[in-house]
Design an enzyme around this catalytic site. Structure first.
Site, mmCIF file in Angstrom:
data_model
loop_
_atom_site.group_PDB
_atom_site.id
_atom_site.type_symbol
_atom_site.label_atom_id
_atom_site.label_comp_id
_atom_site.label_asym_id
_atom_site.label_seq_id
_atom_site.Cartn_x
_atom_site.Cartn_y
_atom_site.Cartn_z
ATOM 1 N N SER A 166 0.823 -1.207 0.000
ATOM 2 C CA SER A 166 0.000 0.000 0.000
ATOM 3 C C SER A 166 0.853 1.252 0.000
ATOM 4 O O SER A 166 0.360 2.336 -0.303
ATOM 5 C CB SER A 166 -0.857 0.045 1.264
ATOM 6 O OG SER A 166 -1.619 -1.103 1.402
ATOM 7 N N HIS A 205 -0.964 -2.676 -7.020
ATOM 8 C CA HIS A 205 -1.728 -2.362 -5.816
ATOM 9 C C HIS A 205 -3.224 -2.496 -6.098
ATOM 10 O O HIS A 205 -3.854 -1.591 -6.647
ATOM 11 C CB HIS A 205 -1.357 -0.934 -5.366
ATOM 12 C CG HIS A 205 -2.031 -0.489 -4.120
ATOM 13 N ND1 HIS A 205 -2.262 0.833 -3.829
ATOM 14 C CD2 HIS A 205 -2.533 -1.191 -3.075
ATOM 15 C CE1 HIS A 205 -2.875 0.925 -2.667
ATOM 16 N NE2 HIS A 205 -3.047 -0.285 -2.192
ATOM 17 N N GLU A 238 -3.495 0.160 -8.951
ATOM 18 C CA GLU A 238 -2.471 1.200 -9.053
ATOM 19 C C GLU A 238 -1.159 0.488 -9.415
ATOM 20 O O GLU A 238 -0.745 -0.448 -8.711
ATOM 21 C CB GLU A 238 -2.357 1.883 -7.681
ATOM 22 C CG GLU A 238 -1.868 3.292 -7.702
ATOM 23 C CD GLU A 238 -1.828 3.907 -6.295
ATOM 24 O OE1 GLU A 238 -1.967 3.210 -5.279
ATOM 25 O OE2 GLU A 238 -1.626 5.129 -6.234
ATOM 26 N N ASN A 259 -3.039 5.985 -1.254
ATOM 27 C CA ASN A 259 -2.943 6.155 0.199
ATOM 28 C C ASN A 259 -2.358 7.490 0.621
ATOM 29 O O ASN A 259 -2.533 7.908 1.762
ATOM 30 C CB ASN A 259 -2.186 4.973 0.804
ATOM 31 C CG ASN A 259 -3.104 3.768 0.877
ATOM 32 O OD1 ASN A 259 -4.194 3.847 1.432
ATOM 33 N ND2 ASN A 259 -2.697 2.670 0.266
HETATM 34 N N1 LIG Z 1 -6.230 -4.495 3.622
HETATM 35 C C1 LIG Z 1 -6.389 -3.676 2.591
HETATM 36 O O1 LIG Z 1 -7.462 -3.069 2.403
HETATM 37 C C2 LIG Z 1 -5.259 -3.481 1.608
HETATM 38 C C3 LIG Z 1 -5.537 -2.824 0.390
HETATM 39 C C4 LIG Z 1 -4.522 -2.717 -0.560
HETATM 40 C C5 LIG Z 1 -3.260 -3.216 -0.275
HETATM 41 N N2 LIG Z 1 -3.013 -3.832 0.943
HETATM 42 C C6 LIG Z 1 -1.661 -4.370 1.165
HETATM 43 O O2 LIG Z 1 -1.696 -5.767 0.891
HETATM 44 C C7 LIG Z 1 -0.755 -6.457 1.723
HETATM 45 C C8 LIG Z 1 -1.490 -7.515 2.516
HETATM 46 O O3 LIG Z 1 -2.457 -6.883 3.337
HETATM 47 P P1 LIG Z 1 -3.672 -7.696 3.980
HETATM 48 O O4 LIG Z 1 -4.637 -6.683 4.473
HETATM 49 O O5 LIG Z 1 -4.111 -8.768 3.058
HETATM 50 O O6 LIG Z 1 -2.915 -8.363 5.238
HETATM 51 P P2 LIG Z 1 -3.412 -9.556 6.168
HETATM 52 O O7 LIG Z 1 -2.824 -9.294 7.523
HETATM 53 O O8 LIG Z 1 -4.893 -9.762 6.047
HETATM 54 O O9 LIG Z 1 -2.721 -10.847 5.505
HETATM 55 C C9 LIG Z 1 -1.323 -11.015 5.419
HETATM 56 C C10 LIG Z 1 -1.045 -12.523 5.241
HETATM 57 O O10 LIG Z 1 0.335 -12.700 4.939
HETATM 58 C C11 LIG Z 1 0.779 -13.878 5.587
HETATM 59 N N3 LIG Z 1 2.232 -13.810 5.687
HETATM 60 C C12 LIG Z 1 2.981 -13.044 6.518
HETATM 61 N N4 LIG Z 1 4.303 -13.223 6.256
HETATM 62 C C13 LIG Z 1 4.367 -14.114 5.226
HETATM 63 C C14 LIG Z 1 5.449 -14.684 4.488
HETATM 64 N N5 LIG Z 1 6.713 -14.351 4.730
HETATM 65 N N6 LIG Z 1 5.163 -15.576 3.500
HETATM 66 C C15 LIG Z 1 3.873 -15.924 3.225
HETATM 67 N N7 LIG Z 1 2.796 -15.399 3.892
HETATM 68 C C16 LIG Z 1 3.061 -14.503 4.882
HETATM 69 C C17 LIG Z 1 0.034 -13.886 6.913
HETATM 70 O O11 LIG Z 1 -0.023 -15.212 7.465
HETATM 71 C C18 LIG Z 1 -1.340 -13.354 6.496
HETATM 72 O O12 LIG Z 1 -2.225 -14.407 6.167
HETATM 73 C C19 LIG Z 1 -0.069 -5.387 2.568
HETATM 74 O O13 LIG Z 1 1.114 -4.983 1.935
HETATM 75 C C20 LIG Z 1 -1.107 -4.260 2.567
HETATM 76 O O14 LIG Z 1 -0.534 -2.993 2.797
HETATM 77 C C21 LIG Z 1 -3.987 -3.985 1.862
#
Ligand SMILES: NC(=O)c1ccc[n+]([C@@H]2O[C@H](COP(=O)([O-])OP(=O)(O)OC[C@H]3O[C@@H](n4cnc5c(N)ncnc54)[C@H](O)[C@@H]3O)[C@@H](O)[C@H]2O)c1
Length: 283
Positions: A119, A140, A152, A190
């Site tokens: 993000s 993104h 994005e 963001n």
């Molecule tokens: N939540 C949102 O609305 C959103 C929107 C756009 C982008 N993002 C980005 O997407 C990414 C993920 O966010 P999210 O909300 O899905 O997080 P989340 O916490 O829901 O999920 C993250 C997952 O990654 C896994 N994980 C952690 N370390 C790992 C590794 N080394 N190898 C494999 N799996 C691993 C965890 O077990 C978990 O299931 C982040 O970079 C976040 O900034 C999030």
């Protein structure tokens, strides 16, 4: 190189949606996560999401079954060794992402594009952890991935135009619109969204209005589809703090400092929808 096999790393809020849209678009997808429980939850979420599309008549049952047939889950990252394209969606932490990209760089063929769903974290910094920074870029997706049309696309300092064009074409195949942004903290989405969410939390902390009042003002007065506090719960409050920290550190302006109430809620494990409690409670 033709892209058939896609590896998605991280099966949380975003990873499961990303895996779903690639599988629906005809790619063979391996969804990998270190947590088997996250993989189980991801499967259940994808089943539910596809079932909704079928119920609404937007997807044929046979196409749903075919998409599910193209989706594998894995707890070992080595399973991605033969991927033609990778999307990373693990936690928003620069060290974790750099460690993973260095590993993916060793595991996958050198021509494979390694993309990050980050993000806010610098794509240039992530790319520098690999020997192929020209093939590292930001992809993104927006939450919820199966419904939101925007992706994005972030060009790091070393990302090649060829890699950007491949990612842009992939967006079209997924039925999404790719919009290019430069590699500055928070990119476009963001940089603009998070200060608004943070300000809404300050307004709540200072008693300017209740959560309902703050959300109602932005929905009914500004025509936003959901209020900023509802949206924060949806994104995950830990993710919001992580993004604000990147903006604060990267841009050096105190206006990006995460609201103490937001930090307190994260410390209490109230992360929003994913834990059942945030600014609101979820059954
Ligand atoms: N939540 C949102 O609305 C959103 C929107 C756009 C982008 N993002 C980005 O997407 C990414 C993920 O966010 P999210 O909300 O899905 O997080 P989340 O916490 O829901 O999920 C993250 C997952 O990654 C896994 N994980 C952690 N370390 C790992 C590794 N080394 N190898 C494999 N799996 C691993 C965890 O077990 C978990 O299931 C982040 O970079 C976040 O900034 C999030």
């Amino acid at each position: 190189m033709s892209i058939r096999k896609v590896g998605v790393v991280g099966a949380g809020t975003m990873g499961n949606g990303i895996a779903q849209v690639f599988a629906q678009a005809g790619f063979d997808v391996t969804l990998q996560d270190v947590s088997p429980a996250a993989l189980d939850r991801a499967r259940a979420t994808i089943d539910k999401s596809l079932a909704k599309f079928v119920e609404k008549g937007k997807l044929a049952a046979a196409d749903r079954d075919a998409a599910l047939g193209r989706l594998k889950t894995e707890s070992r990252v080595e399973a991605l060794h033969d991927a033609d394209y990778v999307v990373e969606a693990i936690l928003e932490n620069v060290d974790a992402k750099r460690t993973l990209f260095s590993l993916l760089d060793q595991l996958t063929r050198p021509e494979v594009i390694l993309s990050s769903n980050t993000s806010s974290i610098s794509i240039t910094l992530i790319g520098a952890a690999t020997k192929r920074p020209d093939r590292v870029l930001g992809m993104h997706f927006m939450n919820p991935v199966p419904l939101m049309p925007l992706v994005e696309l972030i060009r790091g300092q070393a990302t090649s135009s060829e890699s950007m064009a491949i990612a842009s074409n992939l967006c079209v195949t997924l039925g999404k619109t790719g919009v290019e942004a430069s590699d500055y903290p928070g990119f476009i989405a963001n940089r603009i969204l998070m200060p608004m969410i943070n300000e809404a939390v300050f307004a709540l902390m200072e008693g300017v209005g209740t959560a309902d009042a703050i959300d109602a003002v932005m929905k009914l007065g500004m025509n936003h589809p959901m209020g900023p506090l509802t949206l924060a719960d949806f994104i995950g409050l830990d993710v919001c703090v992580a993004i604000l920290d990147v903006l604060h550190q990267g841009l050096g302006d105190p206006k990006y400092r995460a609201c103490p109430l937001l930090r307190r809620m994260v410390a209490a494990g109230r992360l929003g929808r994913k834990t059942g409690h945030g600014f609101y409670s979820y059954a």
